[in-house]
Every structure is written in C-alpha cells, then in structure tokens.
Design an enzyme around this catalytic site. Sequence first.
Site, short mmCIF file in Angstrom:
data_model
loop_
_atom_site.label_atom_id
_atom_site.label_comp_id
_atom_site.label_asym_id
_atom_site.label_seq_id
_atom_site.Cartn_x
_atom_site.Cartn_y
_atom_site.Cartn_z
N SER A 7 0.81 -1.22 0.00
CA SER A 7 0.00 0.00 0.00
C SER A 7 0.84 1.27 0.00
CB SER A 7 -0.94 0.01 1.21
OG SER A 7 -1.76 -1.13 1.21
N HIS B 214 0.59 4.48 4.24
CA HIS B 214 -0.12 5.23 3.21
C HIS B 214 0.37 6.68 3.15
CE1 HIS B 214 -3.88 2.40 3.26
NE2 HIS B 214 -2.77 1.79 2.90
#
Length: 279
Positions: A206, A259
């Site tokens: 991610s 993230h």
Amino acid sequence: MIEIGQLPHARAAQAFIDYLKGLDIECVPIVNEHGVALVVYQQDKAEQARYEFEQFKQNPYQKKYLEASWDNGSTQTKLDYGSSSLGLIQQFITGAGPLTLVTFFVCVAVFAAMNLGFANQVFSQLSFFGAVPNSDFSQVWRVFTPSLMHFSAMHLLFNLLWWWYLGGKIETKLGTRPLMILLLVAGSLPSLVQYMMTGPNFGGLSGVVYAVVGYTWIMGQRAPESGIGIPNSYMTFMLIWLVLGFTDLLGMPIANGAHIGGLLVGLAQGAFDSRKRSR
C-alpha cells in the site's frame, strides 16, 4: 502510401484510426509481425497524421480517443483482435515493464505460499524487525520485505491493480529507474512510520501504491509532456480512502502510516523529477 508509425495492439490501432477519421484523415491498418502498421494515402495529410500519432503514443488513454471510437467507429470489424484471452495477456504484459511484472508476480507468489501452509515460515522471514524472535537490525531486508506480504485476497488485488496500472505507466513511459526508486524508498521508509505508529505486525504494498499515485498525479500536473498522469478524481478517491483508514468504517486494519509516508515519497520524487524535466 505513407507509413506514419506502428502500434503493438490492434485495439489501440483501431482507436487511433477512428480518431483520425474525425479529422478527415483516412488511415489503413496493415498487420505485420511487429504489430500494426498505420498507413495514409493522402500525402497532404501525412505530416498532420504523424503529429497526431506522436500525441497518441504519449497518452493513448485520453478521453478524446475513447470518444472518437464511439463517434467514428464502424460496426464492421476492421482488425482481427485474436482470442480475448490472448488479447488480455498481451495487454497485461505490454502495459508494464519488467520491474512492474516481477514485483507483481513476487507478491502473488508470497501470498500463495502464505495460503498453502507456509504462512509462519514466510512471516518469520519477511516481517519487520521485532515481529518474530531473533529478527534484529542486521537483517536489513526486513525494512522492505513486509511490502511483499498481503493478508487477504482483496488487499492483494487492490494493491496489484494500482501497481500494474500506474507502475506500468511510469516504467513504460519514463523507464525502470524512477519506478525502482519509488519501490525501494516507498517500500522502506513508510514501513518505519508504520512501525512507530502500530508496531511491527503489518504488511502490504500500500505504501508503494500511494507513492506511484502521488508521483503520477504530480507529474501529470507539472510535466504533462511526460505522458503520465491521472485524473484529479482518482487522486481524490485515494485521499478519501486514506482518511477513511483512520476510522472504523472500513472494518479492517489499515496501514495508515505507510499510506501517508508513501504518498509523501511519491509527491516528493514527482516534484523533483518534474523539475528536472522542465530545465
């Protein structure tokens, strides 16, 4: 008869032919061993056709080409696209470079191993420092390898689709080097952020995905001639997803630190690379 260029895909060739048709330029496809040659017979339109061809190669997914297929496309089949399965495989391979594909299949292989009875062994070898006994800082690979582990099929699918789509764009348009930097930096530094926020038990690509999103978006904004970019709506979706990660609405643990860290890495590298291109 003047050849203005070659395209590897019959579908791409047809989209470009439909676009030229809207400009009153008649273009004929000729299939050969390298793909599809594009030929025009109007000598006075050859230079314009060549210019349009170069624009198409830089960004074949622009809305105007899709609209041209709807407006000017013929219901008669002009090209043999081959079997749908072979067409998808060809598109998958040619839509990405070697680094994109190797990373893609490594993540798939790691996920398969974890679901075929080797989860403990894989986790013990690839997890972050401190996740398992005797995992100290001398095992330097552990700062990156958590990025290769995924704990659900949905997590894997979401990450790899974005990785293939945007990582493939970066690699095929700009080369392997910028994507390699994004992969290594965004696969490592955000892991440190995530560790400080939640501890060592995390995994997934991610952070790298957010890096390629940020990089592609800012390159499209500041260096559109690079041929890569994403609509603002895509960036908005990813930012909303990032914010939702800090809530309980998604019903699953989210690596928010990775993230945020990955997005900042991508934006920073994109700002640097776009500045170099503008000099």
